[in-house]
Structure formats: C-alpha cells, structure tokens
Scaffold this active site. Structure first.
Site, mmCIF file in Angstrom:
data_model
loop_
_atom_site.group_PDB
_atom_site.id
_atom_site.type_symbol
_atom_site.label_atom_id
_atom_site.label_comp_id
_atom_site.label_asym_id
_atom_site.label_seq_id
_atom_site.Cartn_x
_atom_site.Cartn_y
_atom_site.Cartn_z
ATOM 1 N N CYS A 131 -85.731 -57.196 -2.220
ATOM 2 C CA CYS A 131 -84.978 -57.404 -1.279
ATOM 3 C C CYS A 131 -84.004 -58.807 -1.376
ATOM 4 O O CYS A 131 -84.898 -59.950 -1.041
ATOM 5 C CB CYS A 131 -85.788 -57.546 0.102
ATOM 6 S SG CYS A 131 -84.867 -57.619 1.461
ATOM 7 N N CYS A 134 -84.057 -60.669 2.006
ATOM 8 C CA CYS A 134 -85.308 -61.204 2.437
ATOM 9 C C CYS A 134 -85.550 -62.523 1.610
ATOM 10 O O CYS A 134 -86.146 -63.538 2.103
ATOM 11 C CB CYS A 134 -86.265 -60.221 2.299
ATOM 12 S SG CYS A 134 -86.201 -58.317 2.665
ATOM 13 N N ASP A 135 -85.277 -62.437 0.322
ATOM 14 C CA ASP A 135 -85.933 -63.472 -0.620
ATOM 15 C C ASP A 135 -84.783 -64.324 -1.491
ATOM 16 O O ASP A 135 -85.307 -65.308 -1.948
ATOM 17 C CB ASP A 135 -86.821 -62.959 -1.593
ATOM 18 C CG ASP A 135 -87.912 -61.963 -1.002
ATOM 19 O OD1 ASP A 135 -88.467 -62.578 0.098
ATOM 20 O OD2 ASP A 135 -88.331 -60.832 -1.445
#
Ligand code: NAP
Length: 307
Positions: A131, A134-135
């Site tokens: 992701c 997200c990261d």
C-alpha cells in the site's frame, strides 16, 4: 436475527448498506480486516461520476458509510471466521460470536496478492508493503521499487515519486495490463525507471529486519544482480476474500464467487457485490452498482418470504 448482514465496508458493502437501510432492513455491516476496502488505500479518484475535480478515496468511502448510518445501518469491526450457509437462517461466526441472518450480502472484496518469496512476509512492515498510500511517506528521498505491470503498479509507482529519490518498476514481461493512460503517465515520469522481463528472486535483509536490497533476474538474458532498495511495494493484483465460504458457495478456481445472474450466488438468500465476484471491471463505480443490486435483491427476497 438480522434481515441482512453485509460483509465488507468498501464501496460495494457500503452501497448495499445504504440501499438496505433505506428499505428499513436495519443491516449489520461487518467492516472486515480492511476497513473501507480498496478505496481506503488509494488517493485521488478521478473517475467516480459526480466529482468533476476528483475526490479522495478514503473520503468517498467514509461518506458512503455515514450515508448508510444516517438511515440506520450498523457497522461493527470484525471478520468472519466461520460460516454455515447450509440452512436458513445463515450463521456467521464474527470474531468468536455467532450471528444469524435471513439474507447475506458478501461484499468482502479481494486482498493484495504477494509474490510468495520466503523473506517477503517477514519484512512486511519493515520495508515491504502492498500500500503506497499507507507507507509511501516512510521512504522520503529513499530508493523505492514497485513490482507489477497493471494499473495498480503504475498508480503506485507514480504516487511514490512524490517521496522516493528514484522509483524502479519491475515487471516480469514487456507487455502491460495497465491502461494506456496510466502506463503513459508512469513512462513520462522521469523519476520512474522500468525493468522489464525481470523478476525479484529475494529480498534482503531479514537479519537486520529492514529492506536493504533485492536480487533480480532477467528472464530473457538470465542475468542475476543485486540492487539496493529501501521500500519494496508489491502491486500484483488481489485475491478474493471467500475463505469462510469455500465448499458452501460456488467459487471459480481462483476463489471468486461464481454469479448465478444479477447478484445471486449458488445459495438462495446469499448475494454477492463487488470485487469478491468481479474480476473484470473492479472499479469503485461498478462495486457501488453491484452493492445496490445485491441490496435490492435481498429486499425482494425478504418481501417474497413475508418479512
Ligand atoms: P492486474 O491488472 O491483474 O495486474 C497485475 C500485474 O501483476 C500483472 O502485470 C501481472 O503480470 C503481475 N503479476 C501477477 N502475479 C505476479 C507474480 N507472482 N510475480 C510478478 N508479477 C505478477 O492487477 P491490478 O494492477 O491490481 O489492477 C486490478 C484492476 O483494478 C484493473 O481492472 C485495474 O484497471 C483496476 N485499477 C484501476 C486503477 C485506476 O483506474 N485508478 C488503479 C488501480 C487498479 P502479468 O501481466 O505478466 O500477468
């Protein structure tokens, strides 16, 4: 006893919840292990009708949830551990607690596919991710690698250029599944370097609990080499979340629900919506449409049964 339990809180599940709630069916929505589904992992959504300037994915799905709640849908955190669809009411074990429902809408989506390398799972959260949204921010001015040749890989690689000093896209063929527009966007980005006909053989370094590099192999020349990497993003598609229904619902060989037309599954009273059944379109708008169909079918089914 619930009239409707909806499994999944992505576009499909939330839309099913809006329709079921407006039909006064008081649906229970089981949020699942990826709250908000795939939209919550994306950034700008430019192709959902009604938003000429685009809309942020997590905002879009959160709006749907609030809309469903406004009409009485109840959302609970949890995942289905076990299901008994052999008779009605259907029984579901949600995090250890059994729930009963007259109808079921399976909108549990599909989760990220992994490469299956020995070190991959060990390094998830330590440099390996599925992701970018997200990261990605963890890899500011670092070396990033993305694996895949579809729209997800192009989208992630393009997005990650906001952070990384360089982004290498590794794809096992020289043909792409990605749409022309997304491929061209990635190709014209000077920060993205393409490595084609190439596979990742290993990820280092489990001992350091940190991604430091990968071993790559060119499938045409058989050349093998090491490359330094800090952030490793896998974007190679998804696997449908149907495990609790194996042997009960008719599934295709990859585990996607086989449709019996409309939103119907092989079990009367169980309906499908979204990516858990759809391996062709897989869009937010088609998932929302499928959620609407499933809720309408559940409503008609309940009405015909006198509920
Ligand atoms: P996809 O289209 O199925 O592409 C998966 C890619 O991963 C393929 O290029 C495949 O290679 C590669 N792959 C699969 N298994 C692999 C393995 N074990 N090792 C190495 N490579 C592997 O999946 P997706 O990109 O996630 O897209 C899914 C759907 O969502 C599509 O319909 C797409 O249009 C849509 N989507 C849309 C957007 C957008 O419009 N913003 C963004 C993301 C996704 P091969 O080609 O060699 O099989």
């Amino acid at each position: 006893m619930r009239n409707v339990i909806v499994l999944g809180s992505g576009c499909a599940g939330s839309t099913a919840a809006i329709y079921a709630a407006r039909a006064s069916l008081n649906p229970l929505v089981v949020i699942g292990h990826e709250p908000g589904g795939q939209l919550s992992l994306t950034t700008d959504v430019e192709n959902f009708p009604g938003f000429p300037e685009g809309i942020n994915g997590p905002d879009l799905v959160e709006n749907m949830k609030r809309q469903a709640e406004r009409f009485g849908a109840e959302f609970i955190y949890g995942s289905v551990m076990e299901a008994d669809l052999s008779k009605r009411p259907f029984r579901l074990n949600i995090d250890g607690e059994w729930h009963e429902a007259r109808t079921l809408i399976v909108a549990s989506g599909a989760s990220a596919r992994w490469l299956g390398l020995a070190n991959e799972q060990k390094l998830i959260g330590h440099g390996v991710s599925s992701c970018a949204t997200c990261d990605g921010a963890f890899y500011r001015d670092r070396k990033i690698m993305v694996v895949g040749g579809g729209d997800s890989a192009m989208e992630e690689a393009t997005f990650l250029t906001r952070f990384g000093s360089e982004v290498t896209l590794v794809h096992r063929r020289d043909q792409f599944r990605a749409s022309k527009i997304m491929l061209e966007r990635a190709r014209s980005n000077p920060k993205i370097k393409f490595l084609l006909n190439t596979v990742v053989e290993d990820i280092h370094d489990v001992e350091k609990k940190l991604v430091t590099g990968v071993r790559l192999r060119n499938l045409v020349t058989s050349a093998v080499w090491e490359q330094e990497v800090d952030g490793f993003f896998v974007a190679i598609g998804h696997i449908p979340n149907t495990r609790p229904f194996a042997g009960q619902l008719e599934l295709d060989p990859d585990g996607y629900i086989l449709s019996r037309g409309g939103a119907r599954t092989s079990v009367t009273g169980v309906f499908h919506a979204g990516d858990v059944q759809d391996r062709t379109y897989r869009q937010a708008i088609t998932a929302a449409g499928a959620g609407c169909m499933a809720a309408m079918e559940a409503e008609r089914f309940l009405e015909a049964e006198g509920h």
